[in-house]
Design an enzyme around this catalytic site. Structure first.
Site, PDB file in Angstrom:
ATOM      1  N   SER A  37      37.128 -31.650  34.778  1.00 45.01           N
ATOM      2  CA  SER A  37      37.482 -30.911  33.569  1.00 45.01           C
ATOM      3  C   SER A  37      38.951 -31.110  33.266  1.00 45.01           C
ATOM      4  O   SER A  37      39.763 -31.399  34.154  1.00 45.01           O
ATOM      5  CB  SER A  37      37.205 -29.417  33.757  1.00 45.01           C
ATOM      6  N   ASP A  38      39.316 -30.950  31.999  1.00 51.23           N
ATOM      7  CA  ASP A  38      40.723 -30.769  31.685  1.00 51.23           C
ATOM      8  C   ASP A  38      41.139 -29.424  32.275  1.00 51.23           C
ATOM      9  O   ASP A  38      40.300 -28.579  32.609  1.00 51.23           O
ATOM     10  CB  ASP A  38      40.958 -30.812  30.170  1.00 51.23           C
ATOM     11  N   TRP A  39      42.423 -29.190  32.389  1.00 45.82           N
ATOM     12  CA  TRP A  39      42.907 -27.999  33.093  1.00 45.82           C
ATOM     13  C   TRP A  39      42.484 -26.732  32.349  1.00 45.82           C
ATOM     14  O   TRP A  39      42.835 -26.537  31.192  1.00 45.82           O
ATOM     15  CB  TRP A  39      44.409 -28.082  33.263  1.00 45.82           C
TER      16      TRP A  39
ATOM     17  N   GLY B  82      39.556 -26.247  31.368  1.00 46.48           N
ATOM     18  CA  GLY B  82      38.614 -26.671  30.333  1.00 46.48           C
ATOM     19  C   GLY B  82      37.164 -26.551  30.720  1.00 46.48           C
ATOM     20  O   GLY B  82      36.294 -27.113  30.051  1.00 46.48           O
TER      21      GLY B  82
END
Length: 819
Positions: free
Chosen positions: A224-226, A228
């Site tokens: 995941s993005d941070w 996210g």
């Protein structure tokens, strides 16, 4: 035969397996010492390796050119070199994974993150990404190509749904990721924050399972993005291997409970863990027992590479009467807000603490001698007031009222801070306050702006008087700190030169919107008036040549904030026109993360777009201006005459910037140069355009279509000749047209390119192969690619608007290609 990682995963308890599916902290996964499994570490980012520190300060790192500058090189081999160098940078920070490259396309001219991405074109982006990933992973450092997918704007970026039809996805936005998987074998992919057609990409089964793993046969990890990731079972079942950052929010005990409740199968968890272990095996993290250490390694070979890449990405847009390269004699007026300030990178998660910054003034002084140079600032281009410098004393309180005894005190350097970790290990970042104090002594008397913006509540007092107030009663969500902060609040105060003023900032943390960031920026600046432009005019009038260094900076070109205009900020347009009126030999050097409007273009002699070329910015720019290096760049994005000409311009706000949680990609496959050609809109400068200090000619186009009917393969050959008197480079661009298509198709689509370097009078025969996909479009209903019967136009040109050399080829039968 059972592999090592299969044996390891089967020796783990469920809790140990689950522990590897989320971060232990902001930048690493936990080790499992019982089984001898080491710790995997990651680092940002696309134009360097920042390491585990904050976005501000931290261990120093090499700053490479940003994505759009690399895109402008059109040089796959150079990107591979940079990938190898960045792998060394990643290792110097004790990491195994680089969170790069960024390959989202330039759908608009105003995306705040365009600077971080390569291009508006999927093939140019894909080929460059393949080179970058190949170099990086050749050194056993994993790429993490991002953001998968549909993250082409920064407005409501963590929640908005990108509404994109499947044909546009297949023909444009998925293409760089597909090439990264199939051609480069990327080991990592990062999901985007946004929803895709209503479903978060981090839990989008069609995207992560059907397309990525089943169709493309991807065997790496998806992280995941941070912050996210938003769910437990839906993300794990859809194909998200890793939740970042740690500690776990939706995994950990929640995932163990989901397995025990039958919401996630043990087999699914096993697959996810195998993907993580495979990455650790590929990068050596599985057996890495070395002590964690972050080093600031300032390598001479990286300095040279950055300087060379900066010059190769610089795009010469105008050069009337061959004013460039600069003549050997005469005084030079060096003017503008970017003249003595080195604009080396954009803002957001890609930024880092560089080893050094070379400004254009520094570069020209080294190349020409400081005695030839005269300086005037002329105008400002800052978005925010300049951060207060020097030491600030900070007292922290574990409450939201700034009361009681401080639980911790420290001194910070400068007026910007981001709190990712508890200061001193004693501050609860979920509910704290801080009082910061400094002394400010102005150099000039008169009105000064005091500005503050924060992810949290803040106000600034000068000598006990509140000047700028973004406290709880006044705070409004804005476009700072990844959309977690407010817009800058500015107050005015009269100051006397040489007198010291007490500056106190009161900060109170606030509940997170999404990312959980606490941050603060306080700045004090002095406005420039008419006299600054008058001073610049005087300096220009007395010089043989005037160079105006203008543009934007990382405050404007930044993650979390789209631009509201592509006009130059402040009074820079006015400055250029005034200088040009005073000196006909005026050269404009732009530093931006994307296109700008140029109402003064007809009034100046030359224009050079230098982007943000990394820590060697001034030296790279000076190399091009003096002719020590040629301007090797070609535009990776179309420059429109005005903002309203760009592809996503619409009266319907749902098309852009978005409305009611949706941004609708109404233009479909017609972005970038495809849009301008379709609507007959003349750009200011077309995609692929760029001048040099020599000239090139294309001749003797030959198309071998003997296999076109059978398997769609075509080979295109052309001769390139340097017809000028200097060595230089040219980018040969191959576009395909399908004028008889049964569906609307772009008038021309880039399908291949090659950059060549030739001496004066030198010729080179190059060959560009095309496969069937180069001629196909995606049929959504039938779920396949189709090459239709009919006549196609093959065009070899020097930019997207160039008629170039053309040939026609035909086929009789339909050719269906699998996804």
């Amino acid at each position: 035969m059972t592999s090592r990682i299969e044996k390891l995963v089967d020796q783990m308890t469920l809790e140990e397996q689950v522990s590897l599916l989320s971060g232990e902290d902001f930048w690493s996964l936990p080790a499992i010492s019982r089984l001898g499994i080491g710790k995997l570490r990651v680092t940002d980012g696309p134009n360097g390796a920042r390491g585990g520190g904050s976005l501000i300060g931290g261990v120093k790192s090499a700053a490479f050119p940003v994505g759009i500058a690399l895109g402008a090189t059109w040089n796959v081999g150079l990107l591979e070199e940079i990938g190898v160098a960045l792998a060394e940078e990643v290792k110097s920070k004790g990491a195994h994974v680089s969170l790069a490259p960024t390959v989202n396309l330039h759908r608009t001219v105003s995306n705040g993150r365009n600077f971080e991405c390569y291009s508006e074109d999927p093939i140019l982006t894909a080929k460059l990404a393949v080179g970058y990933i190949g170099g990086l992973q050749s050194q056993r450092v994993s790429a993490t190509i991002k953001h998968f997918v549909g993250n082409e704007s920064e407005i409501e970026r963590t929640t908005i749904s990108s509404e994109i039809d499947e044909r546009a996805l297949r023909e444009l936005y998925l293409v760089p990721f597909e090439h990264a998987v199939k051609d480069a074998g990327t080991w990592g992919i990062m999901s985007s924050y946004n929803r895709l057609n209503g479903t978060y990409t981090s839990e989008n089964q069609w995207l992560l399972d059907q397309v990525l793993r089943n169709e493309w046969r991807y065997d790496g990890i998806v992280m995941s993005d941070w912050f996210g990731s938003h769910a437990t079972a839906p993300t794990v079942n859809a194909g998200l291997d890793l939740e970042m950052p740690g500690p776990a929010r939706d995994r950990g005990e929640k995932l163990v409970a989901a397995v025990e409740a039958g919401e996630v199968s043990r087999d699914t968890v096993r697959i996810r863990v195998l993907n993580i272990l495979r990455l650790m095996e590929r990068t050596g993290a599985l057996d890495d027992r070395s002590a964690f250490e972050e080093k600031a390694e300032d390598r001479a070979e990286h300095r040279a590479l950055i300087r060379r890449a900066g010059a190769e990405g610089a795009v010469l847009l105008k050069n009337a009467d061959d004013i460039l390269p600069l003549v050997a004699q005469g005084t030079i007026a060096v003017i503008g807000p970017n003249a003595r300030t080195a604009q080396i990178m954009g803002g957001g998660s890609a930024q880092l603490n560089p080893h050094y910054r070379v400004s254009p003034w520094d570069g020209l002084a080294a190349a020409l001698g400081v005695e030839r140079l005269r300086y005037a600032e002329g105008a400002l281009n800052n978005r925010f007031e300049p951060a207060v410098t020097g030491s600030m004393a900070v007292d922290y309180f574990n409450n939201a009222t700034l009361t009681g005894e401080p639980v911790f005190s420290e001194r910070l350097n400068g007026g910007e801070v981001m709190w990712f970790y508890p200061p001193g290990g004693k501050v609860d970042l979920t509910g704290f306050s801080a009082r910061l104090g400094a002394t400010f002594t102005p150099e000039h008397s008169g009105a000064h702006n005091v500005g503050v913006y924060a992810a949290g509540y803040a106000r600034v007092l000068v000598d006990g008087v509140v000047i700028a107030d973004a406290s709880a009663a006044h705070w409004q969500p804005g476009r700072t700190y990844f959309e977690e902060g407010c817009d800058e609040v500015v107050g005015l105060v009269e100051m006397t030169a040489g007198r010291s003023y007490e500056v106190v900032v009161e900060f109170v943390s606030k509940p997170a919107r999404v990312l959980g960031i606490s941050a603060l920026h306080v700045g004090i600046g002095r406005p420039l008036g008419d006299e600054a432009i008058a001073d610049a005019v005087a300096v220009a009038r007395d010089a043989e040549t005037a160079i105006v260094f203008v543009g934007r900076n990382g405050e404007w070109d930044t993650e979390g904030s789209d631009l509201t205009s592509i006009a130059l900020p402040g009074r820079q347009d006015e400055l250029i026109r005034a200088v040009a009126a005073a000196n006909p030999r005026t050269i404009v050097v732009l530093q931006t993360g994307g296109p700008i409007e140029m109402p003064w273009l007809g009034e100046v002699a030359a224009v050079l777009e230098a982007w943000y070329p990394g820590q060697e910015a001034g030296n790279a720019i000076a190399d091009v201006l003096t002719g020590a290096a040629g301007p090797g760049g070609r535009l990776p994005q179309t420059f429109p005459i005005k903002w309203a000409d760009h592809p996503a311009q619409s009266q319907d706000r749902e098309v852009y910037p978005g409305l009611d949680g949706k941004v609708r990609y109404e233009e479909g496959v017609f972005i970038g140069y495809r849009h301008y050609e379709r609507h007959g809109i003349a750009p200011l400068f077309p995609f692929g355009f760029g001048l040099g200090y020599t000239s090139f000619a294309l001749d003797d186009l030959e198309v071998d279509a003997s296999g076109f009917e059978a398997d769609g393969a075509v080979t295109v050959s052309v001769t390139v000749e340097n017809t000028g008197k200097r060595p230089g480079s040219e980018v040969v661009q191959l576009y395909i047209s399908d004028p008889e298509a049964s569906v609307p198709r772009p008038g021309r689509e880039l399908k291949a390119f090659e950059k060549v370097f030739l001496g004066p009078g030198e010729k080179l025969r190059i060959t560009l192969p095309l496969d069937a996909r180069a001629f196909a479009f995606y049929r959504v209903e039938a779920k396949h690619w189709l090459v239709e019967p009919g006549t196609f136009v093959v065009r070899v040109a020097q930019n997207a608007a160039d008629e170039g050399l053309t040939a026609e080829i035909s086929r009789q039968n339909r050719l269906m290609l699998p996804v």
